[in-house]
Design a protein around this motif. Sequence first.
Motif, PDB file in Angstrom:
ATOM      1  N   GLN A   1       0.869  -1.348   0.084  1.00 29.76           N
ATOM      2  CA  GLN A   1       0.113   0.166   0.192  1.00 29.76           C
ATOM      3  C   GLN A   1       0.772   1.135  -0.052  1.00 29.76           C
ATOM      4  OE1 GLN A   1      -3.552  -0.220   0.033  1.00 29.76           O
ATOM      5  NE2 GLN A   1      -3.159  -2.389  -0.278  1.00 29.76           N
ATOM      6  N   ARG A   2       0.372   2.290  -0.804  1.00 30.70           N
ATOM      7  CA  ARG A   2       1.088   3.418  -0.643  1.00 30.70           C
ATOM      8  C   ARG A   2       2.456   3.508  -1.012  1.00 30.70           C
ATOM      9  NH1 ARG A   2      -3.201   6.133  -0.641  1.00 30.70           N
ATOM     10  NH2 ARG A   2      -4.749   5.704   1.028  1.00 30.70           N
ATOM     11  N   LEU A   3       2.693   2.674  -2.130  1.00 33.31           N
ATOM     12  CA  LEU A   3       4.167   2.631  -2.739  1.00 33.31           C
ATOM     13  C   LEU A   3       4.434   3.735  -3.442  1.00 33.31           C
ATOM     14  CD1 LEU A   3       6.231   0.660  -3.427  1.00 33.31           C
ATOM     15  CD2 LEU A   3       5.294   0.046  -5.595  1.00 33.31           C
ATOM     16  N   GLY A   4       3.765   4.771  -3.975  1.00 35.89           N
ATOM     17  CA  GLY A   4       4.252   6.127  -4.487  1.00 35.89           C
ATOM     18  C   GLY A   4       4.828   6.819  -3.195  1.00 35.89           C
ATOM     19  N   ALA A   5       4.093   6.990  -2.059  1.00 33.02           N
ATOM     20  CA  ALA A   5       4.756   7.679  -1.083  1.00 33.02           C
ATOM     21  C   ALA A   5       6.003   7.315  -0.691  1.00 33.02           C
ATOM     22  CB  ALA A   5       3.685   7.646   0.360  1.00 33.02           C
ATOM     23  N   GLU A   6       6.187   5.822  -0.622  1.00 33.92           N
ATOM     24  CA  GLU A   6       7.333   5.245  -0.225  1.00 33.92           C
ATOM     25  C   GLU A   6       8.511   5.444  -1.078  1.00 33.92           C
ATOM     26  OE1 GLU A   6       8.249   3.473   2.412  1.00 33.92           O
ATOM     27  OE2 GLU A   6       6.470   2.562   3.540  1.00 33.92           O
ATOM     28  N   LEU A   7       8.414   5.460  -2.584  1.00 28.30           N
ATOM     29  CA  LEU A   7       9.289   5.781  -3.482  1.00 28.30           C
ATOM     30  C   LEU A   7       9.932   7.144  -3.437  1.00 28.30           C
ATOM     31  CD1 LEU A   7       7.871   3.993  -6.480  1.00 28.30           C
ATOM     32  CD2 LEU A   7       9.489   3.114  -5.080  1.00 28.30           C
ATOM     33  N   HIS A   8       8.718   8.177  -3.205  1.00 30.26           N
ATOM     34  CA  HIS A   8       9.431   9.580  -3.169  1.00 30.26           C
ATOM     35  C   HIS A   8      10.087   9.925  -1.816  1.00 30.26           C
ATOM     36  CE1 HIS A   8       6.136   9.834  -6.606  1.00 30.26           C
ATOM     37  NE2 HIS A   8       7.038  10.806  -7.028  1.00 30.26           N
ATOM     38  N   LEU A   9       9.482   9.279  -0.765  1.00 30.43           N
ATOM     39  CA  LEU A   9      10.467   9.407   0.429  1.00 30.43           C
ATOM     40  C   LEU A   9      11.954   8.807   0.235  1.00 30.43           C
ATOM     41  CD1 LEU A   9       9.423   9.020   3.966  1.00 30.43           C
ATOM     42  CD2 LEU A   9      11.535   7.709   3.276  1.00 30.43           C
ATOM     43  N   ILE A  10      11.871   7.738  -0.464  1.00 33.44           N
ATOM     44  CA  ILE A  10      13.289   7.116  -0.664  1.00 33.44           C
ATOM     45  C   ILE A  10      14.116   8.275  -1.516  1.00 33.44           C
ATOM     46  CG2 ILE A  10      14.672   5.528  -1.549  1.00 33.44           C
ATOM     47  CD1 ILE A  10      12.564   3.348  -0.908  1.00 33.44           C
ATOM     48  N   ARG A  11      13.405   8.503  -2.783  1.00 29.14           N
ATOM     49  CA  ARG A  11      14.126   9.374  -3.391  1.00 29.14           C
ATOM     50  C   ARG A  11      14.586  10.573  -2.947  1.00 29.14           C
ATOM     51  NH1 ARG A  11      17.226   8.255  -7.772  1.00 29.14           N
ATOM     52  NH2 ARG A  11      15.449   7.059  -8.735  1.00 29.14           N
ATOM     53  N   ASP A  12      13.702  11.241  -2.194  1.00 31.13           N
ATOM     54  CA  ASP A  12      14.111  12.564  -1.520  1.00 31.13           C
ATOM     55  C   ASP A  12      15.246  12.487  -0.271  1.00 31.13           C
ATOM     56  OD1 ASP A  12      12.281  13.756  -3.222  1.00 31.13           O
ATOM     57  OD2 ASP A  12      10.718  13.774  -1.822  1.00 31.13           O
ATOM     58  N   LEU A  13      15.123  11.244   0.482  1.00 30.09           N
ATOM     59  CA  LEU A  13      16.163  11.524   1.538  1.00 30.09           C
ATOM     60  C   LEU A  13      16.939  10.510   1.375  1.00 30.09           C
ATOM     61  CD1 LEU A  13      13.106  11.450   4.173  1.00 30.09           C
ATOM     62  CD2 LEU A  13      14.450  13.399   3.446  1.00 30.09           C
ATOM     63  N   MET A  14      17.257  10.028   0.507  1.00 27.11           N
ATOM     64  CA  MET A  14      18.463   8.854   0.096  1.00 27.11           C
ATOM     65  C   MET A  14      19.668   9.427   0.040  1.00 27.11           C
ATOM     66  SD  MET A  14      17.912   7.881  -3.872  1.00 27.11           S
ATOM     67  CE  MET A  14      19.372   6.731  -3.977  1.00 27.11           C
ATOM     68  N   ASP A  15      20.944   9.022   0.237  1.00 27.61           N
ATOM     69  CA  ASP A  15      22.313   9.457   0.333  1.00 27.61           C
ATOM     70  C   ASP A  15      22.641   9.738  -1.206  1.00 27.61           C
ATOM     71  OD1 ASP A  15      24.752  10.301   0.519  1.00 27.61           O
ATOM     72  OD2 ASP A  15      25.487   8.509   1.980  1.00 27.61           O
ATOM     73  N   PRO A  16      22.920  11.182  -1.300  1.00 30.66           N
ATOM     74  CA  PRO A  16      23.217  11.556  -2.689  1.00 30.66           C
ATOM     75  C   PRO A  16      24.447  10.657  -3.254  1.00 30.66           C
ATOM     76  CG  PRO A  16      22.982  13.616  -1.091  1.00 30.66           C
ATOM     77  CD  PRO A  16      22.944  12.205  -0.237  1.00 30.66           C
ATOM     78  N   THR A  17      25.214  10.159  -2.499  1.00 36.60           N
ATOM     79  CA  THR A  17      26.198   9.391  -3.088  1.00 36.60           C
ATOM     80  C   THR A  17      25.910   8.218  -3.615  1.00 36.60           C
ATOM     81  OG1 THR A  17      26.725   8.402  -0.856  1.00 36.60           O
ATOM     82  CG2 THR A  17      27.883  10.230  -1.253  1.00 36.60           C
ATOM     83  N   THR A  18      24.801   7.612  -3.573  1.00 37.23           N
ATOM     84  CA  THR A  18      24.102   6.426  -4.272  1.00 37.23           C
ATOM     85  C   THR A  18      23.823   6.822  -5.764  1.00 37.23           C
ATOM     86  OG1 THR A  18      22.095   6.903  -3.389  1.00 37.23           O
ATOM     87  CG2 THR A  18      23.815   5.382  -1.892  1.00 37.23           C
ATOM     88  N   SER A  19      23.641   8.021  -5.945  1.00 37.44           N
ATOM     89  CA  SER A  19      23.153   8.617  -7.431  1.00 37.44           C
ATOM     90  C   SER A  19      23.901   7.869  -8.383  1.00 37.44           C
ATOM     91  CB  SER A  19      22.981   9.898  -7.346  1.00 37.44           C
ATOM     92  OG  SER A  19      22.582  10.350  -8.836  1.00 37.44           O
TER      93      SER A  19
END
Length: 940
Positions: A888-906
């Motif tokens: 459920q709420r996979l979109g919220a999960e994906l955007h939270l990961i994208r916004d708060l993930m470590d920039p070095t993983t880009s």
Amino acid sequence: MSIAEVATSLLRTEETFSAYLARINNVILQPLLQSGSFENSDLFLLLNNHFQVLWGLTEENCRTLKEAFSASESVSVQDVYLVWKADLFLDRYIQYFSTFATCAVLQGFEHAAKNKSEVWKSHKPALQQFLADFSLDASIAVALHTVLHKPFRDQLQQYSLIFSKLEGAAGQCPESEAIADATQKFAKLLSFVSQVLDEACLTRSLWKSLGHKFTDVLCIAERRLLEDSRNLTVYASTGRSDRVLLFNDILVLIQGSNFRSLDLKLVWVDVAERDVGKYALRIAAPEEEFFLLAKDLKARAVWQWKLNQAVRQALNGKRDFPLWSRDGDGSDPPHCRHFSFTFRAEGRLKNAVYDGEWCLGRPHGKGTLTWPDGRNYVGDFKEGLAHGFGIYLVPCVSEDHYDCYKCHWQEGKMSGYGICEYGNETVYKGYFKDDMRQGFGILEKASSTKHSFKYTGHWENDKRSGYGIWDDKERAERYIGMWHEDQRHGAGIVVTQSGACYQGTFHSDTMVGSGTLLLEDDSVYEGNFTADLTFVGKGKLTFPNGFTLEGTFSNRSSQGLHTQGILNTSGEQQDEHMAKLQLGQKEFPVEMRWEGLLNQFLEYIRLGCQGDMEEAFTGFHVQTSKELRKSQEYLFCQRENEEVPGKVDVLEDIIAHQEEETLQSYLERAFQNSLHPLGKLLKALTLAFQATYSTIGANKHLLNMAQEEVKHYAQKIWEVYLGFLHLASERKGQAYAEDLENSGLNGPSAVLPLILPSFYPDLFMLYMLYHEKEDDLYCQGIVDLSQETDVKLLEFLDVRKHFWPLKDLTLTKHQRRSLVKDRCFLSATDCLRNLITTVDPQEKLDILQKTYDEIAKTISRLLGEEFNPSMDDLLPLLMYVVTRARIQRLGAELHLIRDLMDPTTSGGMYDFLLTALESCYALIQKEIQYHQSWHASQDS
């Protein structure tokens, strides 16, 4: 002379002395006591009791010596009772002469001589004969005085002679040390007796010279005059005609017919500065300070020494032995003392009672201050003022309630962190300066009361000023924005319980000019509107379907909303930007939102992390104060005297765990410890975050504000940590902080996952609201796709058939492979479901990596060789797993990961997998109609 000869001499002396005592008892004491009551007769009764004890000791000494002689011709030191019972003799003689001196001071012998009892008169002839034997030709009073002390002094001198002879006879025997000790004690006793009698004589003369106005108040039995400025000249700075009298318990200043006395326990003596006087002593006492001016250095030295010794003895509750000796319990009295005192002078402390520690005449240390009107302060003092931590209770005038201030104080004023519970059930938790709320603070009135509210934000001069959050619980709305002197002033956002929110400019608590109103149905209005959200004046209304209405609006209560303008019905869908418009970022830069709160912690570091100021700067481990109202003193003592669990030396601990390998575990423990400054900072930031975005503040138009705020918290907490590490490095003389900074560690990225759990519930709610429509569409697609069997779903998703793990389908005899569901790629599906079990974006990415690995393992097992799927192969496989995982709420999960993930993983594997999952999410939304048409064609 041998020991036996000395003992024989002692025996004769004791027998003679005992006979004298018997005669005194028969001729003087017993007749006097039998004569009945007279003034101070109780003193003579006490004197007689001590007399009888001394007489008994003398008889005991005689008896012991006689028994020793009768038992053996040779007598040893062990047979001399006087040596082994020296302490007993001293104690009894001290009691006798102390009582005798009191009789002399209170003119007891004069009163006894004037006794008119017939019994006493009948014994006077015998008394006269007795006095003649003593060669006394004086009054009865003088005779009594002499007869009742001279034989005892003479006997003590005899003891001294006998001890000197005994020391010579004993030589280096084992008992020589005991003899020397007894000799020294009896020498001190002689000195004590002389001093006691001299003090009594001076005191008696003083009482006779002073008028009744003074003696009625000052004359008490135990009081002795130690020094008189008429004997040793000294003047008080309050007036050169003063007479200064030093007693064993008080210091008295006499000027004319008036006097004032100072309790020696609360007197401090010190040599004054040079500019006061050449030979001056400064005298400090509660409520006053003055100088004693001596004529020369010697006079000042004598007064200083006598004053200090008298103060010390008064504090100890006993006189030295002898009274003036250099080997007392320390030469000078302590500067810090504990005492109770009632203030009498005009001012804020009039009639208040202080019980606690003092220094130089002022409350200093820990104590309790109580006023007659019910006010009460318990806490730390410095130089007479509240300074440090303290609890102050103030009774309310109208009701049986108290205002309770649990605060830090500086020079008598609230300064630093504090908790104030007011009698009207309003509570303030925050910072003060000069008795006014200043800096960050939370003011709240309980929701169970009328007009409940909560303000979280900045204060200036006791008024809401700067950035702050206001919850009006009666109106069910929240204001986020700027304040000035207790009014909304500047840019602001209002969020309502219904989900509507608007942004505009406020002046003196009223919105002025145009603003933006975002309604719960995703309509957007830009223009003027009233406080009850009624459109008025020029504006533009954009509907969710893309229609726009632009013109002039008015409200006629009987006829509803009226407008004159242009309606655009082109049917274009509303701009995505308008539907998800984000507020507040431009108006409230993240750097200035909670600057006042963060600065307290940085200031604490700048001042060197001194332990006595930690709570004043970082005091956000709060508790309710019902217990404080019940027992301030208990809480105060518990706070100061008991070991506090979890309390750590921040700088020592931070050095011990500054290596990169142990840093994360150290930070995690620090954040979980409510007594650690970093734990307190996280707690305070959590309170601010919840005040903004929880409950009413859970509005999708605030998501970007919240998200950047969390990132900013991580950055600032890392700066605070580095501040502690820099300070610890300076104290240790090593470059720990520079080493860590040069290691290339991304500090904020290390901090973020550790603090995220504190903000995650409210933050994720904003993500869910923001992506609610996409998630609803995605969920609809998942529902539709989940109805398919494994075979049909794999076929629909165009998964290559040689990737189908049909061997994993365990069938019963009544099942067909084409009808079985939820069996393929089971391990990958179970793994992906763990995505919602963690908060940390990195852990979520790790779960995604494990999901990919499980898919690859399954395919590799099928193919019998190593397999790494490309994006073309991975996407349909991952869509199958996502469908079966039903998150459920996979979109919220994906955007939270994208916004708060470590920039070095880009750009790396994590980024590749996250992009694949995002593609699956988007495709599932788009494939609904295609799936429905495909399913219809299959049926046909």
